[in-house]
Enzyme design. Structure first.
Site, PDB file in Angstrom:
ATOM      1  N   LYS A 140     -32.015  11.086  21.707  1.00  0.00           N
ATOM      2  CA  LYS A 140     -32.111  12.279  20.899  1.00  0.00           C
ATOM      3  C   LYS A 140     -32.597  11.698  19.406  1.00  0.00           C
ATOM      4  CE  LYS A 140     -27.484  11.714  19.249  1.00  0.00           C
ATOM      5  NZ  LYS A 140     -27.689  11.440  17.705  1.00  0.00           N
ATOM      6  N   THR A 141     -32.463  10.450  18.992  1.00  0.00           N
ATOM      7  CA  THR A 141     -33.248  10.207  17.808  1.00  0.00           C
ATOM      8  C   THR A 141     -34.482   9.903  18.018  1.00  0.00           C
ATOM      9  OG1 THR A 141     -31.145   9.165  17.287  1.00  0.00           O
ATOM     10  CG2 THR A 141     -32.807   8.716  15.891  1.00  0.00           C
ATOM     11  N   ASP A 154     -30.204  16.161  12.925  1.00  0.00           N
ATOM     12  CA  ASP A 154     -29.637  15.264  14.112  1.00  0.00           C
ATOM     13  C   ASP A 154     -27.981  15.697  13.999  1.00  0.00           C
ATOM     14  OD1 ASP A 154     -29.457  13.340  15.758  1.00  0.00           O
ATOM     15  OD2 ASP A 154     -29.765  11.604  14.397  1.00  0.00           O
ATOM     16  N   GLU A 155     -27.472  15.133  15.251  1.00  0.00           N
ATOM     17  CA  GLU A 155     -25.797  15.522  15.375  1.00  0.00           C
ATOM     18  C   GLU A 155     -25.568  16.720  14.907  1.00  0.00           C
ATOM     19  OE1 GLU A 155     -24.306  13.319  16.975  1.00  0.00           O
ATOM     20  OE2 GLU A 155     -24.927  11.143  16.244  1.00  0.00           O
ATOM     21  N   GLN A 184     -20.051  15.691  22.234  1.00  0.00           N
ATOM     22  CA  GLN A 184     -19.697  14.692  21.264  1.00  0.00           C
ATOM     23  C   GLN A 184     -19.061  15.219  20.142  1.00  0.00           C
ATOM     24  OE1 GLN A 184     -22.070  11.089  21.429  1.00  0.00           O
ATOM     25  NE2 GLN A 184     -23.270  12.271  22.666  1.00  0.00           N
ATOM     26  N   ARG A 233     -20.026   4.845  25.414  1.00  0.00           N
ATOM     27  CA  ARG A 233     -20.642   3.731  24.335  1.00  0.00           C
ATOM     28  C   ARG A 233     -21.128   2.352  25.244  1.00  0.00           C
ATOM     29  NH1 ARG A 233     -22.581   6.640  21.306  1.00  0.00           N
ATOM     30  NH2 ARG A 233     -21.891   8.076  22.882  1.00  0.00           N
TER      31      ARG A 233
END
Length: 689
Positions: free
Chosen positions: A51-52, A235-236, A266, A622
């Site tokens: 995504k980044t 973002d997020e 998330q 993770r």
DNA sequence: ACGCCACCTATTTTT
DNA sequence: TAGGTGGCGT
């Protein structure tokens, strides 16, 4: 589809080839997201789906292809670290291209920029201070002490913060309250806001709330900022709260330049005000919203993803998502039942040593995750026994250290003479023998005349009331401050800070007040580090950065790069599941997977249980190659030895893709294909006897 | 200003 | 149980 880079028709055009070869390529949905223009865009990006990368490539695309001026683009993140990383990646992508005016920052930093430009409309003067939560707690303590000495200040602080996060003014708060306690809290909220204004200070929550007020109350300001920020990327996004959502909405006003990237699975910060439902609100507020899903995961192998997918399928979903990977099935994630936390720690440490011998990689590729901080203890102990270096996340941050806060308080006061909290912090640090009696008189005098403590301390009308010795000491301090203040305009911030440190003999004071030499040394190093940063920053900004700019951002910690020590030390990472979000490791252990721990005993139903499940989901995703989950059969809690049940979430995993190891029965064999449910039943029987 | 004792509490935490 | 805190005494 074009997952393969060669001969690929759907790359972003030949112009990109040059930097695409040095970066990685994008898959089709990522390209769609990057190239999409003409309507607001929601990117539902699963864990590890890049995504980044989408945000950074999109910014590059807007600048290089869209002809958008960098100053018309803002990218917003939640942490300074994320902003820093994004800037680094952009620098790589846009090599040579000017990024002047491009804003890549946190929500709070964006808010600060807006308030800087518009502070007059809020009744603030330039040079205003930012109070951190400790400072505001002190202000609240002062305010409530007059009422009763044992007032529940943390509850009040939490309440005020919640109001502010929801953009509820003191007046609105007073009309909405249900009982006496909260009515009283609402009144104190109003007084607190007045007090902050008197101090020419804002707290962290104001950095969101005040810009929302500015944009909603003043059409001209709104238009100016809307004109300035034509493209906003967030973002997020699942972590936005009410205030941040409103800020976004006011800035974009249904326009097309909005790109938000988030993952509802998330969302683990609802407990502090995040509103994952902002994802669905978006469709209502931006009717022509385009939605793109990113489901290919570049991080983990497929068994890990299957484990994660199956777990999270137990949560209700508005948008279904299935992460997949082309990296092969990989090893079986393992579940290790243990007798005790100590045995669990031993097992993990044994694992780590074995894996590191086999894989010949770094300790820093390994992470041990857990729900709450106290679970780190047995793990730390075992790691120390085996001389394995480890890095514990959490703990006191650089800017919470007393020596740093002291120095910043000096600088704050030089920039903002109204900053009474800063004045009170430093008036006797180092000791100047200006005692409580003098300060009380000063406080009364200042309040009566509506002046700041610093200003009042310079007035003859006040100092003449004092006994000679007190008067001399206060006058000396006050005139020294004034002299320093006169230098702020001309001297560069780093030099000025050094001068302050020398003048007050701060090094001596640190040596005298530290418990031992070692801590004194460490504190001096911290001071030096601060000085270095300021020097570097001043150099970078061509001395154009005034002291007030630097001090403002210092409170937000966002001008500091703290990754230098982190990258050099090769150590196993110990951290909470919350702290692990956004990170990835080759090998991950998740410890303490027991009922009452995960899910936590205070979050056993409804939305809270779902958030606990997401927390586990974040932990699982993770891991790149190795995932090991463990739990203990008994644990000392609140002084009592208690039997523990394995977490209900373990039952929700795809048993055909995981392995249960038999620790409880002390055989070292692993049963690969036995179904976990039967195994769990076995285990329960063992634990019962 | 410091140290000691009694008491209290025990999830996650960025800006 | 243990660690942090607040009050009190020196």
């Amino acid at each position: 589809m074009c997952t393969h880079p060669l001969g690929n028709p759907c790359l972003l055009g030949v112009q990109y080839a040059a930097f695409m070869t040095t970066q990685s390529f994008l898959n089709q949905p990522q390209i769609d997201a990057v190239e999409h223009l003409g309507s607001p865009l929601l990117v539902l990006a699963g864990a590890g789906s890049g995504k980044t990368r989408v945000i950074t490539f999109k910014i590059a695309h807007l600048i290089r292809e869209g002809g958008i001026a960098p100053r018309n683009i803002a990218a917003v993140t939640f942490t300074n670290k994320a902003a820093r990383e994004m800037k680094e990646r952009l620098a790589g992508l846009l090599e040579g291209k000017t990024t002047h005016g491009l804003m890549v920052c946190t929500f709070h930093s964006l808010g600060l920029t807006m308030i800087r430009a518009e502070h007059r409309h809020l009744g603030y003067r330039r040079g205003f201070s930012i109070l951190d939560p400790q400072d505001s707690e002190t202000v609240l303590r002062e305010l409530t002490q007059k009422e009763s000495s044992d007032y529940d200040v943390p509850a009040l602080q939490w309440r005020i913060s919640t109001w502010k996060n929801n953009i509820i003014s003191p007046q609105q708060a007073q009309t909405q309250v249900e009982d006496d306690t909260s009515f009283n809290q609402a009144k104190l909220y109003a007084r607190y806001q007045r007090q902050l204004l008197a101090y020419n200070a804002l707290d962290f929550d104001d950095l969101i709330m005040q810009p929302v007020h500015l944009l909603s109350q003043y059409a001209d300001i709104r238009q100016r900022w809307q004109h300035s920020i034509r493209h906003l990327l967030i973002d997020e996004y699942q972590d936005t709260n009410v205030g941040q959502y409103l800020l976004m909405k006011l800035l974009m006003d249904k326009r097309d330049g909005l790109t938000v990237v988030g993952d509802d699975d998330q969302s683990i910060y609802a407990w502090r005000g995040a509103r994952p439902e902002n994802i669905s609100l978006l469709g209502r507020d931006f009717p022509n919203l385009k939605i793109i899903k990113l489901e290919q995961n570049y991080r983990s192998n497929d068994r890990i993803l299957k484990t994660a997918n199956r777990l999270i399928a137990n949560n209700p979903h508005l948008f279904e998502k299935q992460l997949w990977s082309d990296q092969g099935l990989g090893d079986f994630p393992r579940i290790i039942p243990c007798k005790s936390p100590q045995q669990e720690a031993q097992h993990i440490v044994g694992d780590i040593l074995r894996l590191r011998f086999k894989r010949r990689d770094n300790f820093s590729d390994y992470a041990i995750l857990y729900r709450s901080n106290h679970l780190a203890k047995p793990l730390e102990q075992a790691l120390r026994e085996h001389h394995i270096p480890y890095k514990l996340s959490g703990g006191m941050s650089f800017f919470e250290r007393a020596e740093i806060k002291d120095l910043i308080a000096y600088l704050r006061l030089l920039v903002n003479p109204e900053d009474d909290p800063a004045f009170l912090r430093i008036v006797n640090t180092p000791r100047r023998e200006i005692g409580p009696a003098t300060l009380e008189k000063l406080g009364i005098y200042a309040t009566q005349r509506n002046k700041s403590l610093f200003m009042a301390s310079q007035e003859l009308g006040f100092t003449q009331q004092l006994p000679t010795h007190a008067r001399l000491r206060l006058e000396q301090f006050s005139s020294w401050l004034q002299a320093m203040k006169n230098r702020t305009a001309n001297e560069n911030p780093a030099n000025l800070t050094r001068r302050v440190i020398d003048d007050i003999a701060y090094a001596d004071w640190l040596r005298n007040t530290s418990k031992n030499q070692k801590t004194a040394q460490k504190r001096l190093e911290n001071v030096q580090e601060l000085l270095d940063w300021m020097a570097r920053l001043t150099a970078e900004k061509n001395a154009s950065a005034g002291l007030s700019d630097i001090v403002g951002h210092m409170a937000l910690l966002d001008i500091i790069d703290r990754h230098q020590d982190e990258r050099t030390i090769d150590a196993v990472n110990l951290m909470t599941l919350h702290a692990a979000k956004g990170l990835e490791f080759s090998c991950v252990w998740i410890a303490g997977l027991e009922e009452e721990l995960l899910p936590h005993h205070s979050s056993l139903d409804g939305a809270q249980l779902e958030e606990e499940r997401r927390l586990f989901y974040v932990g699982i995703t993770r891991a790149k190659e190795h995932l090991t989950m463990s739990f203990a059969a008994s644990r000392t809690r609140y002084g009592e030895q208690l039997a523990c049940r394995p977490s209900r979430f373990l039952d929700e995993l795809p048993q055909e893709h995981i392995v249960w190891a038999d620790e409880v029965t002390r055989t070292n064999s692993t049963k690969t294909r036995e179904t976990g449910k039967a195994h769990l039943a076995n285990l329960k029987a063992i634990l019962d006897h």
